[in-house]
Motif scaffolding. Structure first.
Motif, short mmCIF file in Angstrom:
data_model
loop_
_atom_site.label_atom_id
_atom_site.label_comp_id
_atom_site.label_asym_id
_atom_site.label_seq_id
_atom_site.Cartn_x
_atom_site.Cartn_y
_atom_site.Cartn_z
N LYS A 333 0.84 -1.20 0.00
CA LYS A 333 0.00 0.00 0.00
C LYS A 333 0.87 1.26 0.00
CE LYS A 333 -4.14 -1.95 0.56
NZ LYS A 333 -4.46 -2.74 1.71
N VAL A 334 0.34 2.31 -0.58
CA VAL A 334 1.03 3.61 -0.58
C VAL A 334 0.03 4.68 -0.13
CG1 VAL A 334 2.26 5.33 -1.98
CG2 VAL A 334 2.57 2.89 -2.47
N VAL A 335 0.53 5.60 0.71
CA VAL A 335 -0.31 6.69 1.21
C VAL A 335 0.37 8.02 0.93
CG1 VAL A 335 -1.06 7.79 3.37
CG2 VAL A 335 -1.52 5.37 3.00
N LEU A 336 -0.44 9.00 0.51
CA LEU A 336 0.09 10.36 0.29
C LEU A 336 -0.78 11.34 1.06
CD1 LEU A 336 2.06 12.24 -1.33
CD2 LEU A 336 0.27 12.40 -3.08
N ALA A 337 -0.09 12.24 1.85
CA ALA A 337 -0.85 13.24 2.59
C ALA A 337 -0.16 14.59 2.45
CB ALA A 337 -0.95 12.84 4.06
N ALA A 348 -6.19 13.71 -6.68
CA ALA A 348 -6.06 13.92 -8.12
C ALA A 348 -4.77 13.30 -8.65
CB ALA A 348 -6.10 15.41 -8.42
N PHE A 349 -3.67 13.45 -7.88
CA PHE A 349 -2.39 12.87 -8.29
C PHE A 349 -2.49 11.34 -8.40
CE2 PHE A 349 1.78 11.04 -7.43
CZ PHE A 349 2.58 11.73 -8.35
N PHE A 350 -3.14 10.71 -7.42
CA PHE A 350 -3.30 9.24 -7.44
C PHE A 350 -4.15 8.83 -8.64
CE2 PHE A 350 -2.22 6.94 -3.27
CZ PHE A 350 -1.07 7.69 -3.11
N LYS A 351 -5.24 9.55 -8.84
CA LYS A 351 -6.18 9.21 -9.91
C LYS A 351 -5.49 9.25 -11.26
CE LYS A 351 -11.03 9.95 -10.91
NZ LYS A 351 -12.13 10.90 -10.92
N GLU A 352 -4.62 10.27 -11.44
CA GLU A 352 -3.95 10.46 -12.73
C GLU A 352 -2.92 9.37 -13.01
OE1 GLU A 352 -2.22 14.34 -13.07
OE2 GLU A 352 -1.28 13.86 -15.01
N HIS A 353 -2.19 8.91 -11.99
CA HIS A 353 -1.04 8.03 -12.25
C HIS A 353 -1.18 6.57 -11.82
CE1 HIS A 353 1.09 11.61 -13.46
NE2 HIS A 353 0.79 12.19 -12.29
N LEU A 354 -2.15 6.28 -10.98
CA LEU A 354 -2.25 4.90 -10.43
C LEU A 354 -2.35 3.82 -11.50
CD1 LEU A 354 -4.65 5.02 -7.33
CD2 LEU A 354 -2.25 4.30 -7.39
N GLY A 355 -3.16 4.10 -12.55
CA GLY A 355 -3.44 3.13 -13.60
C GLY A 355 -2.18 2.52 -14.20
N LYS A 356 -1.16 3.32 -14.42
CA LYS A 356 0.10 2.86 -15.05
C LYS A 356 0.83 1.84 -14.17
CE LYS A 356 1.44 7.12 -15.44
NZ LYS A 356 1.44 8.54 -15.71
N PHE A 357 0.48 1.81 -12.89
CA PHE A 357 1.19 0.91 -11.95
C PHE A 357 0.27 -0.17 -11.38
CE2 PHE A 357 3.20 5.02 -12.04
CZ PHE A 357 4.56 4.72 -12.18
N LYS A 360 -4.96 0.62 -7.37
CA LYS A 360 -6.37 1.00 -7.19
C LYS A 360 -6.51 1.81 -5.92
CE LYS A 360 -9.10 -2.33 -9.73
NZ LYS A 360 -9.12 -3.77 -9.77
N GLY A 361 -7.22 2.94 -6.03
CA GLY A 361 -7.41 3.72 -4.81
C GLY A 361 -7.86 5.13 -5.14
N ALA A 368 -4.64 10.50 0.40
CA ALA A 368 -5.04 9.48 -0.59
C ALA A 368 -4.31 8.19 -0.28
CB ALA A 368 -4.70 9.96 -1.99
N GLN A 369 -4.92 7.06 -0.65
CA GLN A 369 -4.29 5.77 -0.42
C GLN A 369 -4.55 4.85 -1.61
OE1 GLN A 369 -6.47 6.96 2.31
NE2 GLN A 369 -8.00 6.70 0.70
N ALA A 370 -3.62 3.90 -1.81
CA ALA A 370 -3.78 2.97 -2.94
C ALA A 370 -3.20 1.61 -2.60
CB ALA A 370 -3.09 3.54 -4.18
N GLY A 371 -3.78 0.58 -3.21
CA GLY A 371 -3.28 -0.79 -3.04
C GLY A 371 -2.80 -1.31 -4.38
N PHE A 372 -1.81 -2.24 -4.33
CA PHE A 372 -1.22 -2.78 -5.56
C PHE A 372 -1.17 -4.30 -5.48
CE2 PHE A 372 0.19 1.45 -4.81
CZ PHE A 372 0.21 2.06 -6.06
#
Ligand SMILES: [Zn+2]
Length: 390
Positions: A333-337, A348-357, A360-361, A368-372
């Motif tokens: 998981k990755v978190v940005l605050a 917005a940053f996660f939404k724009e770049h997450l797909g390439k990696f 989901k999140g 913001a948070q995302a899982g891989f």
């Protein structure tokens, strides 16, 4: 017409006879015997299986007045020896006779008629006409049904005419008007039934009622008779034995031990939460001290997503010009605050770049948070973000 020997005796399991017809259907090979003890599906009771001339019998069905036996292959000879799987048959006899007795007791004690019967491979059920049934009523039914078993009442079967049937107080009027087969439990009930039964209630062994539940406005009772009840007892014993060994105590003390253990768990969780909080404070301070530029980036091995979020929020609360990027190997998981006055929108940053990696999140402006799917993906996104956010 097949002579159905299971009507005369449920105990005949081996015999010799002739094949009178063979059929090759789309789904397999079938034979019709001159006389059979193989019970076909019917009346809630599953069919018998066994062997005809050593060839496995896969299914038995009744069509008009003949019984069809589905075989793995055709026998070579028309004269055959037959054998039914006795353990399976006797189990069906115990469950089915148990159902008769249980249904009769339900009527006798509480006036509840049985609406349907299911004989499954694992357990049996009856649906009784009632909107409510208390636990103590269920216990009374169980006690009475077992008392009737120990009375060892005779179970008889015979044929009656339509006129004769009117003089019997039947549980339910039969669907057929001729060749009516009556199954009588002496002193208990007359039932029109074509199934296989034991010859006295004692052979049912015991009936264990397992549970009840509401079913379409009525009550469904789960039960096991005979060997199945014994196996149920053995299963429960095994589970209790394992629990006894794990808690190092006798079975009467297990519940107390579990309750104590739950208390201890609660206390430990509370203590752990406090320690985590203190640890996060400490880690947050360390990270703030090592800050280079406006971005703090750090990878952890053992933290949960919740830990990362709490830590990131703590750091951003201390400063008003910082971004925090945290990752954890434990959960990919990755978190940005960010603090209030820093530029980027985290979501917005996660939404724009997450797909390439393959991530989901998402999230808000400030968190913001995302899982891989893998750590490689999570790490690649973490590296990309730390380069781009510096
Ligand atoms: Zn029956």
């Amino acid at each position: 017409m097949t002579k159905k020997m299971y009507y005369d005796s449920a105990y005949l399991s081996q015999w010799e006879t002739n094949i009178v017809e063979t059929l090759e259907k789309e789904d397999g090979y079938y034979v019709i015997l001159e006389e059979t003890a193989f019970y076909p599906h019917g009346g809630g009771q599953p069919c018998d299986v066994g062997f005809i001339q050593g060839i496995p019998v896969l299914d038995v069905v009744s069509e008009a007045d003949v019984v069809l036996h589905k075989l793995e292959r055709m026998p070579d000879d028309s004269k055959v020896s037959c054998e039914i799987d006795w353990n399976r048959r006797f189990d069906h006899m115990q469950q089915h006779s148990g159902q008769h007795l249980l249904s009769a007791v339900c009527v006798d004690l509480y006036g509840m008629n049985t609406l349907s019967f299911h004989l499954g491979t694992d357990y049996c059920t009856i649906d009784v006409e009632a909107s409510e049934l208390s636990t103590s009523q269920l216990e009374s039914i169980e006690r009475e049904v077992n008392r009737q078993i120990y009375q060892n009442r005779e179970i008889l079967s015979y044929w009656v005419t339509e006129t004769e049937v009117k003089s019997l107080n039947l549980v339910k009027q039969p669907k057929v008007t001729e060749n009516i087969r009556i199954v009588e439990i002496k002193g208990i009930e007359y039932n029109a039934c074509g199934g296989t039964h034991v010859s006295s209630t004692g052979e049912i062994g015991m009936i264990k009622l397992l549970k009840m539940e509401k079913q379409k406005g009525n009550i469904r009772i789960y039960f096991k008779s005979g060997y199945r009840a014994l196996e149920e007892f053995n299963d429960s014993q095994r589970i209790l034995g394992t629990l006894s060994a794990k808690f190092k105590t006798g079975k009467d003390e297990i519940i107390q031990r579990i309750e104590k253990w739950e208390q201890e768990q609660k206390q430990l969780q509370a203590e752990l939460a406090i320690l985590k909080e203190q640890n996060n404070e400490y880690v947050a301070e360390q990270l703030l001290n090592n800050q280079e530029g406006s971005l703090i980036a750090y990878r952890f091995e053992d933290k949960t997503l919740k830990d990362l979020q709490s830590l990131a929020t703590k750091i951003t609360a201390h400063r008003d010009d910082v971004m925090v990027l945290l990752a954890t190997t434990a959960e990919n998981k990755v978190v940005l605050a960010r603090s209030n006055h820093s530029g980027h929108s985290c979501g917005a940053f996660f939404k724009e770049h997450l797909g390439k990696f393959n991530g989901k999140g998402g999230g808000s402006e400030v968190l913001a948070q995302a899982g891989f799917p893998t750590w490689e993906d999570a790490f690649a996104f973490y590296e990309f973000s730390s380069q781009n956010l510096k």
